[in-house]
Design an enzyme around this catalytic site. Structure first.
Site, PDB file in Angstrom:
ATOM      1  N   SER A 134       0.902  -1.379   0.083  1.00  0.00           N
ATOM      2  CA  SER A 134      -0.178  -0.142  -0.092  1.00  0.00           C
ATOM      3  C   SER A 134       0.708   1.292   0.068  1.00  0.00           C
ATOM      4  O   SER A 134       1.626   1.495   0.942  1.00  0.00           O
ATOM      5  CB  SER A 134      -0.746   0.105   1.232  1.00  0.00           C
ATOM      6  OG  SER A 134      -1.792   1.087   1.368  1.00  0.00           O
ATOM      7  N   LYS A 160      -0.723  -0.898  -4.460  1.00  0.00           N
ATOM      8  CA  LYS A 160      -2.089  -0.071  -4.050  1.00  0.00           C
ATOM      9  C   LYS A 160      -1.653   1.573  -3.891  1.00  0.00           C
ATOM     10  O   LYS A 160      -0.903   1.514  -2.928  1.00  0.00           O
ATOM     11  CB  LYS A 160      -2.699  -0.613  -2.902  1.00  0.00           C
ATOM     12  CG  LYS A 160      -3.796   0.206  -2.233  1.00  0.00           C
ATOM     13  CD  LYS A 160      -4.481  -0.653  -1.220  1.00  0.00           C
ATOM     14  CE  LYS A 160      -4.905  -0.032   0.037  1.00  0.00           C
ATOM     15  NZ  LYS A 160      -5.536  -0.752   1.037  1.00  0.00           N
ATOM     16  N   LYS A 162      -2.746   5.066  -2.694  1.00  0.00           N
ATOM     17  CA  LYS A 162      -3.892   5.639  -1.765  1.00  0.00           C
ATOM     18  C   LYS A 162      -4.288   6.882  -2.813  1.00  0.00           C
ATOM     19  O   LYS A 162      -3.139   7.386  -3.250  1.00  0.00           O
ATOM     20  CB  LYS A 162      -3.293   6.213  -0.453  1.00  0.00           C
ATOM     21  CG  LYS A 162      -3.067   5.222   0.661  1.00  0.00           C
ATOM     22  CD  LYS A 162      -4.317   4.586   1.044  1.00  0.00           C
ATOM     23  CE  LYS A 162      -4.144   3.586   2.152  1.00  0.00           C
ATOM     24  NZ  LYS A 162      -5.435   2.984   2.895  1.00  0.00           N
ATOM     25  N   ASP A 187      -7.074   3.076  -3.157  1.00  0.00           N
ATOM     26  CA  ASP A 187      -7.823   2.947  -2.108  1.00  0.00           C
ATOM     27  C   ASP A 187      -7.982   4.618  -1.861  1.00  0.00           C
ATOM     28  O   ASP A 187      -7.081   5.298  -1.336  1.00  0.00           O
ATOM     29  CB  ASP A 187      -7.128   2.322  -0.882  1.00  0.00           C
ATOM     30  CG  ASP A 187      -7.777   2.258   0.474  1.00  0.00           C
ATOM     31  OD1 ASP A 187      -9.118   2.698   0.476  1.00  0.00           O
ATOM     32  OD2 ASP A 187      -7.440   1.543   1.239  1.00  0.00           O
ATOM     33  N   GLU A 212     -10.973   0.908  -3.771  1.00  0.00           N
ATOM     34  CA  GLU A 212     -11.311   0.371  -2.523  1.00  0.00           C
ATOM     35  C   GLU A 212     -12.061   1.558  -1.793  1.00  0.00           C
ATOM     36  O   GLU A 212     -11.630   2.734  -1.721  1.00  0.00           O
ATOM     37  CB  GLU A 212     -10.103  -0.017  -1.658  1.00  0.00           C
ATOM     38  CG  GLU A 212     -10.097  -0.479  -0.406  1.00  0.00           C
ATOM     39  CD  GLU A 212      -9.070  -0.663   0.202  1.00  0.00           C
ATOM     40  OE1 GLU A 212      -7.839  -1.074  -0.452  1.00  0.00           O
ATOM     41  OE2 GLU A 212      -8.851  -0.988   1.560  1.00  0.00           O
ATOM     42  N   ASP A 237     -13.945  -1.816   2.028  1.00  0.00           N
ATOM     43  CA  ASP A 237     -13.436  -2.012   3.316  1.00  0.00           C
ATOM     44  C   ASP A 237     -13.902  -1.419   4.549  1.00  0.00           C
ATOM     45  O   ASP A 237     -14.620  -2.240   5.419  1.00  0.00           O
ATOM     46  CB  ASP A 237     -11.772  -1.390   3.096  1.00  0.00           C
ATOM     47  CG  ASP A 237     -11.104  -1.226   4.472  1.00  0.00           C
ATOM     48  OD1 ASP A 237     -11.090  -1.711   5.453  1.00  0.00           O
ATOM     49  OD2 ASP A 237      -9.951  -0.610   4.244  1.00  0.00           O
ATOM     50  N   LYS A 261     -10.381  -7.233   7.067  1.00  0.00           N
ATOM     51  CA  LYS A 261      -9.404  -6.920   8.098  1.00  0.00           C
ATOM     52  C   LYS A 261     -10.040  -7.671   9.213  1.00  0.00           C
ATOM     53  O   LYS A 261     -11.199  -7.245   9.752  1.00  0.00           O
ATOM     54  CB  LYS A 261      -9.172  -5.392   8.177  1.00  0.00           C
ATOM     55  CG  LYS A 261      -8.643  -4.646   7.095  1.00  0.00           C
ATOM     56  CD  LYS A 261      -8.294  -3.316   7.561  1.00  0.00           C
ATOM     57  CE  LYS A 261      -7.821  -2.489   6.170  1.00  0.00           C
ATOM     58  NZ  LYS A 261      -8.095  -1.063   6.124  1.00  0.00           N
ATOM     59  N   GLY A 289      -4.541  -4.538   5.428  1.00  0.00           N
ATOM     60  CA  GLY A 289      -3.359  -4.262   6.482  1.00  0.00           C
ATOM     61  C   GLY A 289      -3.789  -3.236   7.188  1.00  0.00           C
ATOM     62  O   GLY A 289      -4.465  -2.169   6.932  1.00  0.00           O
TER      63      GLY A 289
END
Ligand code: OSB
Ligand code: MG
Length: 373
Positions: A134, A160, A162, A187, A212, A237, A261, A289
């Site tokens: 991430s 991934k 952000k 995400d 996400e 998520d 998660k 995570g």
């Protein structure tokens, strides 16, 4: 198994690099660890709540308070199995991350006593798991490309990014142009509104695996509507707080992928239920995570070995987070991490290092072991 006492510990660990998301920048973690002490042995739990309630409503001081005053007292001096913890704690609403931490510690104690690993308990089918990484929001595209390039050199199998309004299409375009058909996803951590649907559709040409949590966690119907404009698969998520929420979101058409998660959903046992619900509906899952130490990472990597964890997880190597981990480090080999095989979590906590980064301890139960200050 009788839960005789629980030790609580707060530690501080610096991140190797600042991690910026749409909800803020993190440079270190302030972590609550639990040790469950039973008549059959001990087990570790890690609470994933952050210092500030910006990912969800939970935060580490709150988790510690509710554990001490409301959760642990419901479990102490009882004969129980890990499978009983969620129902014993059900009268207390919310506080999934706090509940997950104590359930994890009890599960580790129980499995360690029986000589069974987390992976065996979950019915994991893989000995190692594919790992993604991430990547936080960066100050410039050039810096982002440097970071992504370094991770790809290390072998990570999926990137991934952000994203947030103002940092989305351009970074995605830049990474696609520079690194070709690397497995890529984004995400948003709830940073958009349904009014951004047309804008988010601009990500469609980049063949992302998924987007996400674009919208706020309680806006499940808005995700259904977003999916009418955006072709990129939506993954939830923050919205998925239970197996029931997962089942409802899938039936509504709010998501085509789910991020599991264990902390967010109240523990590994609820996480396993989500895996099963998704498997039955043909919905792939992947392991999220929360910047865990080796303790949380051990459980997450074990669960990621289950059949329907078909996408690479945010299960990165220890050195992506911390210069020194509190267990033996998880090391990337060919873009994968090995699933621990020893009893329970299957990792050894470095007690001496742990002591050196501990700034508070407390204990509940067992007379004379020191009450909460
Ligand atoms: O939304 O997945 C998230 C970290 C903290 C809080 C929320 C998230 C994250 C990450 C990091 O993306 C994942 C990791 O542990 O590597
Ligand atoms: Mg997320």
């Amino acid at each position: 198994m009788k839960l005789e006492s629980v030790e609580l510990r707060r530690i501080r660990l610096s991140l190797v690099a600042p991690f910026e998301t749409s909800f803020g920048v993190q440079t270190e973690r302030d972590i609550l660890l639990l040790k469950a002490i039973s008549d059959e042995g001990e087990g570790w739990g890690e609470c994933v709540a952050g210092e500030v309630p910006t990912y969800s409503s939970e935060y580490v001081d709150g988790a510690q308070h509710v554990l001490i005053h409301h959760l642990i007292p419901r479990l102490l001096n009882r004969d129980l199995a890990a499978a009983d913890v969620a129902s014993l704690l059900r009268p207390v609403h919310g506080h999934a991350m706090a509940k997950a931490a104590i359930e994890m510690a009890v599960l580790d104690a129980e499995l360690s006593a029986h000589g069974e690993s987390f992976a065996q308990f979950f019915g994991a089918v893989r000995e190692e798991v594919d790992c993604g990484v991430s990547v936080g929001i960066h100050g410039s595209i050039a810096e982002l490309l440097k970071t992504v390039g370094d991770y790809l050199d290390q072998g990570y199998r999926r990137i991934k990014l952000k994203v947030k309004p103002g940092w989305d299409v351009e970074p995605v375009r830049a990474v696609r142009e520079r690194f070709g058909d690397v497995a890529l996803q984004v995400d948003a951590n709830t940073a958009y509104t349904l009014n951004d649907a047309e804008h988010l559709a601009k990500l469609d040409p980049f063949s992302l695996l998924l987007i996400e949590q674009p919208l706020p966690e309680d806006q499940v119907l808005a995700h259904v509507k977003l999916a009418q404009t955006v072709r990129t698969p939506i993954c939830l998520d923050e919205s998925i707080t239970s197996a029931q929420a997962a089942s409802d979101a899938i039936e509504l058409g709010a998501c085509r992928v789910i991020n599991v998660k264990p902390g967010r959903v109240g523990g590994y046992l609820e996480g396993r239920k989500i895996h099963d619900v998704c498997a039955a509906r043909g919905v792939p899952v992947w392991m999220g995570g929360m910047l865990e130490t080796g303790i949380g990472r051990a459980g997450n990597v074990a669960m990621a070995g289950m059949q329907n964890f078909t996408l690479p997880g945010d299960t990165s190597a220890s050195d992506r987070y911390y210069r020194r981990d509190i267990t033996e480090p998880f090391v990337l080999h060919d873009g994968r991490l090995k699933v621990p095989t020893g009893p329970g979590l299957g990792v050894k906590v470095d007690e001496e290092f742990l002591e050196s980064i501990t700034y508070w301890t407390g204990a509940l139960g067992r007379a004379g072991s020191g009450a909460i200050p």
